[in-house]
Design a protein around this motif. Structure first.
Motif, PDB file in Angstrom:
ATOM      1  N   TYR A 202      56.259  30.778  28.915  1.00  0.00           N
ATOM      2  CA  TYR A 202      55.527  30.594  27.661  1.00  0.00           C
ATOM      3  C   TYR A 202      56.161  31.257  26.438  1.00  0.00           C
ATOM      4  O   TYR A 202      55.799  30.930  25.315  1.00  0.00           O
ATOM      5  N   ALA A 203      57.084  32.172  26.629  1.00  0.00           N
ATOM      6  CA  ALA A 203      57.652  32.887  25.476  1.00  0.00           C
ATOM      7  C   ALA A 203      58.881  32.171  24.926  1.00  0.00           C
ATOM      8  O   ALA A 203      59.591  31.460  25.644  1.00  0.00           O
ATOM      9  N   ASP A 204      59.122  32.371  23.637  1.00  0.00           N
ATOM     10  CA  ASP A 204      60.347  31.889  23.007  1.00  0.00           C
ATOM     11  C   ASP A 204      61.475  32.892  23.175  1.00  0.00           C
ATOM     12  O   ASP A 204      62.650  32.520  23.206  1.00  0.00           O
ATOM     13  N   ARG A 205      61.095  34.170  23.258  1.00  0.00           N
ATOM     14  CA  ARG A 205      62.083  35.249  23.355  1.00  0.00           C
ATOM     15  C   ARG A 205      61.530  36.322  24.280  1.00  0.00           C
ATOM     16  O   ARG A 205      60.327  36.594  24.293  1.00  0.00           O
ATOM     17  N   ILE A 206      62.409  36.938  25.053  1.00  0.00           N
ATOM     18  CA  ILE A 206      62.041  38.028  25.942  1.00  0.00           C
ATOM     19  C   ILE A 206      62.851  39.259  25.561  1.00  0.00           C
ATOM     20  O   ILE A 206      64.080  39.188  25.443  1.00  0.00           O
ATOM     21  N   ILE A 207      62.147  40.354  25.347  1.00  0.00           N
ATOM     22  CA  ILE A 207      62.794  41.640  25.076  1.00  0.00           C
ATOM     23  C   ILE A 207      62.477  42.558  26.245  1.00  0.00           C
ATOM     24  O   ILE A 207      61.313  42.811  26.552  1.00  0.00           O
ATOM     25  N   ALA A 208      63.504  43.028  26.916  1.00  0.00           N
ATOM     26  CA  ALA A 208      63.328  43.875  28.091  1.00  0.00           C
ATOM     27  C   ALA A 208      63.627  45.325  27.732  1.00  0.00           C
ATOM     28  O   ALA A 208      64.640  45.620  27.084  1.00  0.00           O
ATOM     29  N   LEU A 209      62.725  46.203  28.165  1.00  0.00           N
ATOM     30  CA  LEU A 209      62.912  47.632  27.964  1.00  0.00           C
ATOM     31  C   LEU A 209      63.056  48.328  29.306  1.00  0.00           C
ATOM     32  O   LEU A 209      62.480  47.895  30.311  1.00  0.00           O
ATOM     33  N   ALA A 210      63.797  49.409  29.307  1.00  0.00           N
ATOM     34  CA  ALA A 210      63.935  50.261  30.481  1.00  0.00           C
ATOM     35  C   ALA A 210      64.227  51.669  29.985  1.00  0.00           C
ATOM     36  O   ALA A 210      65.081  51.860  29.108  1.00  0.00           O
ATOM     37  N   GLU A 211      63.473  52.630  30.490  1.00  0.00           N
ATOM     38  CA  GLU A 211      63.658  54.039  30.137  1.00  0.00           C
ATOM     39  C   GLU A 211      63.648  54.244  28.617  1.00  0.00           C
ATOM     40  O   GLU A 211      64.433  55.034  28.078  1.00  0.00           O
ATOM     41  N   GLY A 212      62.763  53.514  27.949  1.00  0.00           N
ATOM     42  CA  GLY A 212      62.577  53.710  26.518  1.00  0.00           C
ATOM     43  C   GLY A 212      63.574  53.002  25.624  1.00  0.00           C
ATOM     44  O   GLY A 212      63.503  53.135  24.401  1.00  0.00           O
ATOM     45  N   ARG A 213      64.476  52.235  26.201  1.00  0.00           N
ATOM     46  CA  ARG A 213      65.497  51.544  25.408  1.00  0.00           C
ATOM     47  C   ARG A 213      65.394  50.033  25.579  1.00  0.00           C
ATOM     48  O   ARG A 213      64.968  49.546  26.630  1.00  0.00           O
ATOM     49  N   VAL A 214      65.794  49.312  24.545  1.00  0.00           N
ATOM     50  CA  VAL A 214      65.923  47.867  24.663  1.00  0.00           C
ATOM     51  C   VAL A 214      67.230  47.591  25.394  1.00  0.00           C
ATOM     52  O   VAL A 214      68.315  47.944  24.920  1.00  0.00           O
ATOM     53  N   VAL A 215      67.121  46.942  26.559  1.00  0.00           N
ATOM     54  CA  VAL A 215      68.318  46.700  27.370  1.00  0.00           C
ATOM     55  C   VAL A 215      68.747  45.232  27.346  1.00  0.00           C
ATOM     56  O   VAL A 215      69.910  44.927  27.617  1.00  0.00           O
ATOM     57  N   HIS A 216      67.819  44.321  27.035  1.00  0.00           N
ATOM     58  CA  HIS A 216      68.166  42.907  26.912  1.00  0.00           C
ATOM     59  C   HIS A 216      67.242  42.269  25.874  1.00  0.00           C
ATOM     60  O   HIS A 216      66.079  42.643  25.749  1.00  0.00           O
ATOM     61  N   ASN A 217      67.763  41.288  25.183  1.00  0.00           N
ATOM     62  CA  ASN A 217      66.998  40.600  24.142  1.00  0.00           C
ATOM     63  C   ASN A 217      67.559  39.184  24.046  1.00  0.00           C
ATOM     64  O   ASN A 217      68.712  38.991  23.657  1.00  0.00           O
ATOM     65  N   GLY A 218      66.757  38.188  24.443  1.00  0.00           N
ATOM     66  CA  GLY A 218      67.286  36.834  24.413  1.00  0.00           C
ATOM     67  C   GLY A 218      66.238  35.800  24.759  1.00  0.00           C
ATOM     68  O   GLY A 218      65.054  36.103  24.895  1.00  0.00           O
ATOM     69  N   THR A 219      66.664  34.575  24.899  1.00  0.00           N
ATOM     70  CA  THR A 219      65.783  33.496  25.285  1.00  0.00           C
ATOM     71  C   THR A 219      65.461  33.623  26.778  1.00  0.00           C
ATOM     72  O   THR A 219      66.179  34.323  27.517  1.00  0.00           O
ATOM     73  N   PRO A 220      64.398  32.950  27.266  1.00  0.00           N
ATOM     74  CA  PRO A 220      64.130  32.980  28.699  1.00  0.00           C
ATOM     75  C   PRO A 220      65.331  32.541  29.535  1.00  0.00           C
ATOM     76  O   PRO A 220      65.603  33.133  30.581  1.00  0.00           O
ATOM     77  N   ALA A 221      66.052  31.526  29.090  1.00  0.00           N
ATOM     78  CA  ALA A 221      67.211  31.061  29.854  1.00  0.00           C
ATOM     79  C   ALA A 221      68.272  32.153  29.956  1.00  0.00           C
ATOM     80  O   ALA A 221      68.966  32.275  30.984  1.00  0.00           O
ATOM     81  N   GLU A 222      68.407  32.961  28.913  1.00  0.00           N
ATOM     82  CA  GLU A 222      69.406  34.036  28.932  1.00  0.00           C
ATOM     83  C   GLU A 222      68.961  35.207  29.795  1.00  0.00           C
ATOM     84  O   GLU A 222      69.795  35.888  30.413  1.00  0.00           O
ATOM     85  N   ILE A 223      67.659  35.464  29.842  1.00  0.00           N
ATOM     86  CA  ILE A 223      67.148  36.624  30.577  1.00  0.00           C
ATOM     87  C   ILE A 223      66.935  36.316  32.052  1.00  0.00           C
ATOM     88  O   ILE A 223      67.153  37.172  32.917  1.00  0.00           O
ATOM     89  N   MET A 224      66.532  35.086  32.362  1.00  0.00           N
ATOM     90  CA  MET A 224      66.132  34.751  33.731  1.00  0.00           C
ATOM     91  C   MET A 224      67.333  34.423  34.604  1.00  0.00           C
ATOM     92  O   MET A 224      67.511  33.306  35.116  1.00  0.00           O
TER      93      MET A 224
END
Length: 252
Positions: A202-224
């Motif tokens: 359902y999202a247009d963009r996914i921003i992934a965090l780990a240990e307080g930092r942004v580690v990935h930022n992209g479209t679902p196709a880029e993240i999945m």
């Protein structure tokens, strides 16, 4: 657009977020994902001015979050936290009506009533609007809280795990309704989502965090992808394509 510049949050000597430099474009749905303790809710509450950052600056729709007058910010940005502490003897309609306070200051106009009616209908709460909150299931209350936020009618909507207490069918319905609001009403949703598969669907963009930092930022196709998801969640993951959306399959 939402902009974060050198944003961090510390408690004593412990840093729980940041530093984060991030730009989230206006429009659509952006999902914040990551393991427990990654900083997702902290980031969301800083953007919503419920938590003060230790360092950095946040702007939403051109407003400096730290300096904007409360009423002006509340007409631009609304937020729903995980923890809600409303009086449980409120009816659903009374709760949803609180979303209009930044506009009406407690004196509801015909326009306010229209927004309340629309939010109640949008979340399919018409049959429950006269019920008090403590008579509802957890999922029904969650939908009422989301309706309250939508009644506020802001361009930017922040939702911290809006799928809490919802079963699978109601989770799907909720995300479809948010998708519809983003597409048809031009809203910008920033949503903390526990289930990566809902983010992918359902999202247009996914921003992934780990240990307080942004580690990935992209479209679902880029993240999945297995490599990206494994770097976020630190567990072996297989990604399958079932129909239109990729689905993550976790293995212990």
């Amino acid at each position: 657009m939402i902009s974060l510049t050198d944003v961090s949050k510390s408690y004593g000597s412990s840093t729980v977020l940041g530093p984060v430099d991030l730009e989230i474009p206006a429009g659509g749905i952006t999902a914040l994902v990551g393991p427990n303790g990654a900083g997702k809710s902290t980031l969301l509450t800083i953007v919503g001015r419920l938590t003060d950052p230790t360092t950095g600056r946040v702007s939403v729709g051109g407003l400096d979050v730290a300096r904007a007058p409360s009423r002006e910010l509340a007409r631009t940005l609304s937020i729903l936290r995980q923890e809600n502490h409303f009086i449980t003897r409120l009816t659903v309609r009374e709760l949803v009506g609180f979303g209009r306070f930044p506009h009406s200051q407690g004196r509801l106009t015909a326009d306010d009533v229209r927004h309340i009616d629309h939010a109640i209908d949008f979340l399919d709460l018409g049959g429950l609007e006269g019920r008090v909150l403590d008579e509802l299931s957890g999922g029904q209350r969650q939908r009422a809280y989301v309706a309250m936020v939508l009644a506020q009618d802001t361009d930017y909507v922040l939702l911290d795990e809006p799928l809490n207490n919802l079963d699978m069918s109601h989770s799907v319905a909720m995300m479809k309704q948010l998708r519809k609001a983003a597409d048809e009403l031009g809203k910008t949703f920033i949503v903390v989502i526990h289930d990566i598969n809902f983010a992918a669907a359902y999202a247009d963009r996914i921003i992934a965090l780990a240990e307080g930092r942004v580690v990935h930022n992209g479209t679902p196709a880029e993240i999945m992808t297995p490599a990206t998801l494994e770097s976020i969640f630190h567990t072996p993951i297989e990604v399958r394509t079932d129909g239109e959306y990729p689905v993550a399959v976790y293995f212990r």
